[in-house]
Design an enzyme around this catalytic site. Structure first.
Site, mmCIF file in Angstrom:
data_model
loop_
_atom_site.group_PDB
_atom_site.id
_atom_site.type_symbol
_atom_site.label_atom_id
_atom_site.label_comp_id
_atom_site.label_asym_id
_atom_site.label_seq_id
_atom_site.Cartn_x
_atom_site.Cartn_y
_atom_site.Cartn_z
ATOM 1 N N ALA A 204 51.288 100.360 52.809
ATOM 2 C CA ALA A 204 49.906 99.926 53.073
ATOM 3 C C ALA A 204 49.230 100.870 54.085
ATOM 4 O O ALA A 204 49.880 101.293 55.041
ATOM 5 C CB ALA A 204 49.915 98.504 53.638
ATOM 6 N N ASP A 226 55.188 96.951 51.023
ATOM 7 C CA ASP A 226 54.908 96.831 52.465
ATOM 8 C C ASP A 226 55.238 95.410 52.902
ATOM 9 O O ASP A 226 55.030 94.455 52.155
ATOM 10 C CB ASP A 226 53.440 97.136 52.776
ATOM 11 C CG ASP A 226 53.234 97.504 54.237
ATOM 12 O OD1 ASP A 226 53.145 98.712 54.553
ATOM 13 O OD2 ASP A 226 53.183 96.584 55.083
ATOM 14 N N CYS A 325 54.027 109.354 62.380
ATOM 15 C CA CYS A 325 52.926 110.011 63.098
ATOM 16 C C CYS A 325 53.200 109.924 64.600
ATOM 17 O O CYS A 325 52.320 109.638 65.383
ATOM 18 C CB CYS A 325 51.571 109.422 62.719
ATOM 19 S SG CYS A 325 51.424 107.652 62.970
HETATM 20 C C1 LIG Z 1 52.502 104.213 58.927
HETATM 21 S S1 LIG Z 1 52.105 102.754 58.112
HETATM 22 C C2 LIG Z 1 52.150 103.232 56.423
HETATM 23 C C3 LIG Z 1 50.943 104.006 55.975
HETATM 24 C C4 LIG Z 1 50.988 104.303 54.480
HETATM 25 N N1 LIG Z 1 52.180 105.004 54.125
HETATM 26 C C5 LIG Z 1 49.789 105.122 54.028
HETATM 27 O O1 LIG Z 1 49.890 106.342 53.920
HETATM 28 O O2 LIG Z 1 48.726 104.540 53.781
HETATM 29 C C6 LIG Z 1 53.575 101.823 58.291
HETATM 30 C C7 LIG Z 1 53.603 100.564 57.500
HETATM 31 O O3 LIG Z 1 54.904 99.977 57.649
HETATM 32 C C8 LIG Z 1 54.783 98.603 57.412
HETATM 33 N N2 LIG Z 1 56.038 97.955 57.840
HETATM 34 C C9 LIG Z 1 56.433 97.624 59.088
HETATM 35 N N3 LIG Z 1 57.660 97.089 59.078
HETATM 36 C C10 LIG Z 1 58.077 97.084 57.780
HETATM 37 C C11 LIG Z 1 59.251 96.649 57.123
HETATM 38 N N4 LIG Z 1 60.269 96.109 57.806
HETATM 39 N N5 LIG Z 1 59.327 96.781 55.776
HETATM 40 C C12 LIG Z 1 58.291 97.313 55.080
HETATM 41 N N6 LIG Z 1 57.149 97.727 55.651
HETATM 42 C C13 LIG Z 1 57.041 97.626 56.998
HETATM 43 C C14 LIG Z 1 53.516 98.238 58.172
HETATM 44 O O4 LIG Z 1 52.966 97.046 57.662
HETATM 45 C C15 LIG Z 1 52.639 99.466 57.929
HETATM 46 O O5 LIG Z 1 51.741 99.214 56.873
#
Ligand SMILES: C[S@@+](CC[C@H](N)C(=O)[O-])C[C@H]1O[C@@H](n2cnc3c(N)ncnc32)[C@H](O)[C@@H]1O
Length: 407
Positions: A204, A226, A325
């Protein structure tokens, strides 16, 4: 001679009163001077001058010592760190962390660039439009654009715009996505191909998933997973707007994903992180993230990376790309090293990203596998990009490798 006249007690009282008043005035004068001194010390111009002079002293430390200077390197760094923390408004412990990654001079360059905004970038969506058509449409709307860089076939840097570029008719029609230059790099490293099965474990709001679908030419299977259900609306909306037809949006804890589905050709783990590479986008990070946060999130990142590897098809030598990041070593090289120690994987080069800096082989007392040089680091001060880390792994066999030594 003692004054025993009838007026003596009154005169003594008056004298005592005068003395007290004088003392109070002196106290106030001392406090004001102390405050003025403190204010002067914190005055940004003076702080900056001290930073420059401390950097200068560090550069010529040996010579200055020969000339009789007595300050130790540690005490200069101590004052420098305190000044950088006050000047750039980063928590002191974060400045200390950056000083383990960069030399003092480079740390100042990094902090300076970190608080300035990065260029706005449009990633043209070749599922719907060519880059030249997107460029022409944006120019017609009063924007000044230029190709992002030699390494990108789809990026357009928007240098000036008279309209909100996230709301033009072309944006709403899905001709482009606003996505920072660094955010595009993990997908270039993943290199997804038409017809493959691709998983994005933390997807997400779908920026990288939609880029995957674009490179797959909308052929194959894309799972955009996500944990956070409230972020799924944005993912679905983006994928829909951009014309992605091969994606399923899934809501699972990434750590448990191998128990849900497996056998993927390639897995992208763009992990949740402290965001220490994107402070310009979220200035609250610099005053709120702590070293304790870094440690906590690194633990989650390690679990997610093992799950990403276990979701791959080991028989087909699947590919996993790990990205964050953040610039901290704890969230990057240390996480990848953990996976190298726990699973049969090797780090391979990300050819498309040759222009970036290599991953660290050492940091303080930590040592990393020599192949960590194939990982890539991006910085605001060297690439005018968000601080990012990208590492590509190839899965060599079944899970649970018990490594005795690093080969
Ligand atoms: C850096 S963001 C991802 C951005 C995405 N890849 C994009 O380019 O649009 C990290 C994501 O990890 C999700 N997240 C956090 N803990 C998680 C878990 N245990 N399993 C899956 N997703 C997780 C968060 O909801 C967040 O949306």
């Amino acid at each position: 001679m003692a004054d025993d006249s009838p007026e003596a007690p009154a005169r003594a009282l008056e004298r005592a009163g005068k003395l007290k008043k004088q003392q109070q005035q002196e106290d106030v004068a001392v406090d004001v001077a102390a405050l003025e001194e403190e204010d002067d010390r914190d005055d940004p111009q003076r702080v900056w001058a001290r930073v420059q002079s401390n950097l200068e002293e560090l550069t010529h430390l040996a010579q200055k010592r020969r000339e009789g200077a007595t300050r130790s390197r540690a005490s200069i760094i101590e004052e420098l760190a305190a000044d950088l923390s006050s000047y750039y408004e980063f928590l002191r412990e974060l400045v200390d962390l950056f000083l383990t990654i960069f030399s003092p001079h480079e740390c100042v360059e990094f902090l300076d660039a970190s608080v300035k905004p990065r260029p706005v970038v449009a990633r043209c969506n070749t599922l719907k439009a060519r880059r030249k058509d997107v460029a022409a449409a944006l120019v017609k709307r009063g924007c000044t654009v230029e190709p992002l860089a030699a390494w990108s076939k789809v990026g357009l840097k928007i240098n000036r715009s008279d309209v909100p570029v996230g709301a033009t008719p072309e944006y709403l029609a899905g001709w482009y996505m606003l996505q920072s230059a660094a955010s595009q790099c993990p997908v270039l490293a993943l290199d997804p191909k038409p017809g493959e099965r691709i998983l994005e474990l933390c997807a997400a709001p779908g920026g990288k998933s939609s880029y995957c679908a674009q490179l797959m030419k909308n052929q194959g299977v894309l799972i955009a997973n996500d944990l956070k259900r409230d972020r799924h609306k944005a993912t679905t909306a983006n994928l829909h707007r951009l014309g992605v037809k091969i994606a399923a949006v899934v809501c699972q804890d990434g750590r448990a994903f191998p128990g849900v589905m497996g056998g993927f050709d390639r897995v992208l783990l763009d992990a949740p992180c402290t965001g220490l590479g994107v402070c310009a986008r979220d200035p609250s990070i610099q005053g709120s993230r702590t070293v304790e946060d870094v440690k906590k999130i690194a633990h989650l990142q390690k679990e997610l990376l093992l799950a990403a590897i276990d979701s791959c098809d080991a028989k087909k030598a699947g590919v996993v790309v790990y990205s964050t990041c953040s610039v901290s070593v704890e969230e990057n090289e240390a996480v990848v090293q953990y996976a190298l120690d726990k699973r049969s994987v090797k780090i391979v080069p990300s050819e498309a990203l040759d222009f970036a800096r290599p991953g660290f082989l050492r940091c303080g007392s930590r040592r990393f596998h020599p192949s960590m040089a194939n990982a890539r680091r991006f910085y605001p001060h060297t690439h005018n990009m968000d601080g990012f880390f990208v590492c590509k792994l190839r899965v060599l066999g079944k899970k649970d490798k018990k490594r005795k030594s690093r080969d």
